[in-house]
Enzyme design. Structure first.
Site, PDB file in Angstrom:
ATOM      1  N   LYS A  16     -60.298 -12.702 -56.452  1.00  0.00           N
ATOM      2  CA  LYS A  16     -61.640 -12.120 -56.411  1.00  0.00           C
ATOM      3  C   LYS A  16     -62.292 -12.571 -55.105  1.00  0.00           C
ATOM      4  O   LYS A  16     -61.994 -13.661 -54.607  1.00  0.00           O
ATOM      5  CB  LYS A  16     -62.435 -12.649 -57.621  1.00  0.00           C
ATOM      6  CG  LYS A  16     -63.889 -12.266 -57.650  1.00  0.00           C
ATOM      7  CD  LYS A  16     -64.091 -10.837 -58.073  1.00  0.00           C
ATOM      8  CE  LYS A  16     -65.543 -10.385 -57.874  1.00  0.00           C
ATOM      9  NZ  LYS A  16     -65.675  -8.919 -57.914  1.00  0.00           N
ATOM     10  N   ALA A  18     -70.121  -1.988 -60.641  1.00  0.00           N
ATOM     11  CA  ALA A  18     -71.207  -2.548 -59.820  1.00  0.00           C
ATOM     12  C   ALA A  18     -71.379  -3.993 -60.266  1.00  0.00           C
ATOM     13  O   ALA A  18     -72.401  -4.385 -60.816  1.00  0.00           O
ATOM     14  CB  ALA A  18     -72.492  -1.755 -60.014  1.00  0.00           C
ATOM     15  N   GLY A  35     -71.165  -6.681 -58.315  1.00  0.00           N
ATOM     16  CA  GLY A  35     -72.053  -7.419 -57.414  1.00  0.00           C
ATOM     17  C   GLY A  35     -71.492  -8.748 -56.960  1.00  0.00           C
ATOM     18  O   GLY A  35     -72.227  -9.707 -56.754  1.00  0.00           O
ATOM     19  N   LEU A  36     -70.171  -8.792 -56.795  1.00  0.00           N
ATOM     20  CA  LEU A  36     -69.511  -9.972 -56.219  1.00  0.00           C
ATOM     21  C   LEU A  36     -69.782 -11.278 -56.983  1.00  0.00           C
ATOM     22  O   LEU A  36     -70.010 -12.337 -56.396  1.00  0.00           O
ATOM     23  CB  LEU A  36     -69.881 -10.125 -54.733  1.00  0.00           C
ATOM     24  CG  LEU A  36     -69.344  -9.012 -53.822  1.00  0.00           C
ATOM     25  CD1 LEU A  36     -69.892  -9.157 -52.398  1.00  0.00           C
ATOM     26  CD2 LEU A  36     -67.820  -9.006 -53.788  1.00  0.00           C
ATOM     27  N   ASN A  93     -63.403  -9.421 -47.197  1.00  0.00           N
ATOM     28  CA  ASN A  93     -64.067  -8.295 -47.846  1.00  0.00           C
ATOM     29  C   ASN A  93     -65.281  -7.934 -46.996  1.00  0.00           C
ATOM     30  O   ASN A  93     -66.309  -8.595 -47.049  1.00  0.00           O
ATOM     31  CB  ASN A  93     -64.479  -8.680 -49.273  1.00  0.00           C
ATOM     32  CG  ASN A  93     -65.149  -7.517 -49.985  1.00  0.00           C
ATOM     33  OD1 ASN A  93     -65.365  -6.456 -49.392  1.00  0.00           O
ATOM     34  ND2 ASN A  93     -65.481  -7.708 -51.240  1.00  0.00           N
ATOM     35  N   CYS A 133     -67.647  -4.177 -49.692  1.00  0.00           N
ATOM     36  CA  CYS A 133     -67.995  -3.885 -51.087  1.00  0.00           C
ATOM     37  C   CYS A 133     -69.171  -2.906 -51.104  1.00  0.00           C
ATOM     38  O   CYS A 133     -70.237  -3.215 -50.577  1.00  0.00           O
ATOM     39  CB  CYS A 133     -68.371  -5.185 -51.799  1.00  0.00           C
ATOM     40  SG  CYS A 133     -68.741  -4.925 -53.521  1.00  0.00           S
TER      41      CYS A 133
END
Ligand SMILES: Cc1cc2nc3c(=O)[nH]c(=O)nc-3n(C[C@H](O)[C@H](O)[C@H](O)COP(=O)(O)O)c2cc1C
Length: 291
Positions: free
Chosen positions: A34, A59, A61-62, A114, A117
Site C-alpha cells: 500500500k 476513494a 484516500g491513502l 505513487n 492517486c
C-alpha cells in the site's frame, strides 16, 4: 530487481506482511505495498467503495500507518527474503524523499512512487512533467534502489510525464493508476462515495491501460510495468504485446487470489503454442514503432 512476472498492485492486500506473504504463496512474483506516507493517515470518510460497470470505484484516500509504524511489517518481509516493492507518497519532493530514504533501509527490492492517486491531494503531481521530474530526482538522490514512477491516465500528456520520469533517473514507469470517476445514487440523487470522486479500476479500464502502455513503450527506453484491469491470461498477453515487461494485478486479486497462477499457466501455454522461448520475445510486439 528483475522487472518481469506478475506482481500484486499497490493498495490491495498490501498493508500487512501476512497478506503479502499469502499473495506470494499464491503465485505472485513480487508484491507492491500500500502507498505509505510520512505520518499515519485516516483517509476519506465513507462510503469508500462502489461498484460500477464491472469495475470498482475507490476513494480510500491513502489510508496508511505512516512509514515509521510500517517498519514492523517491512522487517517481517525482509526476514522472509521475499521481493517487495515499497510504494511511497509525499506532499513535496522533500517529503517523498524522506519517506523513501527511511523505507529503503527496511529491505525492499525497489521503491515505487505513487505520483498519481486520483482522489487524494497528490493527484496533480504526475500531470506535470516538471513536478514529476522533481519528485523522481529527489528520491533518486537519496536511495540506492531501483525507483519506479507510477503514472496516471488522467493526464492529457502522460507520455511527456513518462519521459520526465525517465530523464530524472526512474528505472521503470508503472502505468496506470486508477481512472477518475464517480457514481450517483439515483434514489438519493447524490454521489455515492464520501469523497464524491473516486478511482475506477478493474476490467473497464483495461483498454485505457493497454493504450497508455503502448504509447509509453514507444516513447521511452526504460521498462514499462503494466497495470490496469488485467484479470485473465489473454489480458496479460495483450499487455505484454503493448510493451509491458512486468504486470501488476489489483482488483482481480480481490475476486481470486489464484489469479497469478492461472495467468502464468495461460501465458506459458500461449508462448509454447506460438513458438516463443520467453515473455521477452513478445514484449512490445504489437506493431509499435520499436518492433
Ligand atoms: C482499493 C484500491 C486501493 C488502491 N490503493 C493504491 C495505493 O495506495 N497506491 C497506488 O499507487 N495505487 C493504488 N491503487 C491502484 C492500483 O494499484 C492499480 O493501479 C489500479 O487499481 C489498476 O489496476 P487493477 O485494475 O488491476 O486494480 C488502488 C486500487 C484499489 C482498487
Amino acid at each position: 530487481m528483475n522487472i518481469q512476472g506478475y506482481w500484486l498492485a499497490s493498495g490491495i492486500l498490501g498493508v500487512t506482511a501476512s497478506t503479502m506473504l499469502r499473495t506470494l504463496n499464491s503465485g505472485a512474483d513480487a508484491v507492491v505495498t500500500k502507498s505509505i506516507g510520512s505520518i499515519s493517515r485516516k483517509g476519506h470518510h465513507g462510503p469508500i467503495l462502489a461498484t460500477s460497470h464491472g469495475g470498482l470505484l475507490n476513494a480510500i484516500g491513502l489510508t496508511n500507518p505512516g512509514i515509521d509504524a510500517f517498519e514492523e511489517e517491512m522487517l517481517i518481509l525482509r526476514d522472509a527474503k521475499v521481493p517487495v516493492v515499497l510504494s511511497v507518497f509525499g506532499d513535496s519532493p522533500e517529503e517523498i524523499a524522506t519517506v523513501a530514504e527511511k523505507g529503503a533501509k527496511m529491505g525492499p527490492s525497489a521503491i515505487e512512487l505513487n505520483l498519481s492517486c486520483p482522489h487524494a491531494e497528490i493527484s496533480q503531481i504526475s500531470h506535470s512533467p516538471k513536478i514529476t521530474h522533481d519528485y523522481v530526482r529527489a528520491v533518486k538522490d537519496v536511495v540506492d534502489l531501483p525507483v519506479f514512477a507510477k503514472l496516471t491516465p488522467n493526464a492529457s500528456d502522460y507520455v511527456s510525464v513518462g519521459k520526465a520520469a525517465q530523464d530524472a533517473g526512474a528505472d521503470a514507469v508503472v502505468a496506470i493508476n486508477t481512472v477518475r470517476g464517480m457514481k450517483i445514487d439515483i434514489n438519493q440523487k447524490r454521489p455515492i462515495l464520501g469523497n464524491i470522486a473516486g478511482g475506477l479500476s478493474g476490467p473497464p479500464i483495461f483498454p485505457i491501460a493497454v493504450r497508455c502502455v503502448y504509447d509509453l513503450y514507444n516513447a521511452l527506453s526504460i521498462p514499462i510495468i503494466g497495470v490496469g484491469g488485467v484479470s485473465t491470461w489473454e489480458d496479460a498477453v495483450e499487455m505484454h504485446l503493448a510493451g509491458a515487461s512486468a504486470i501488476q494485478i489489483g482488483t482481480a486479486v480481490m475476486e481470486d487470489i489464484e489469479v497469478f497462477t492461472k495467468i502464468k499457466k495461460g501465458v506459458n501455454a500461449y508462448l509454447k503454442d506460438k513458438g516463443h522461448k520467453s515473455v521477452d520475445d513478445i514484449v512490445g510486439d504489437a506493431g509499435g514503432i520499436k518492433s
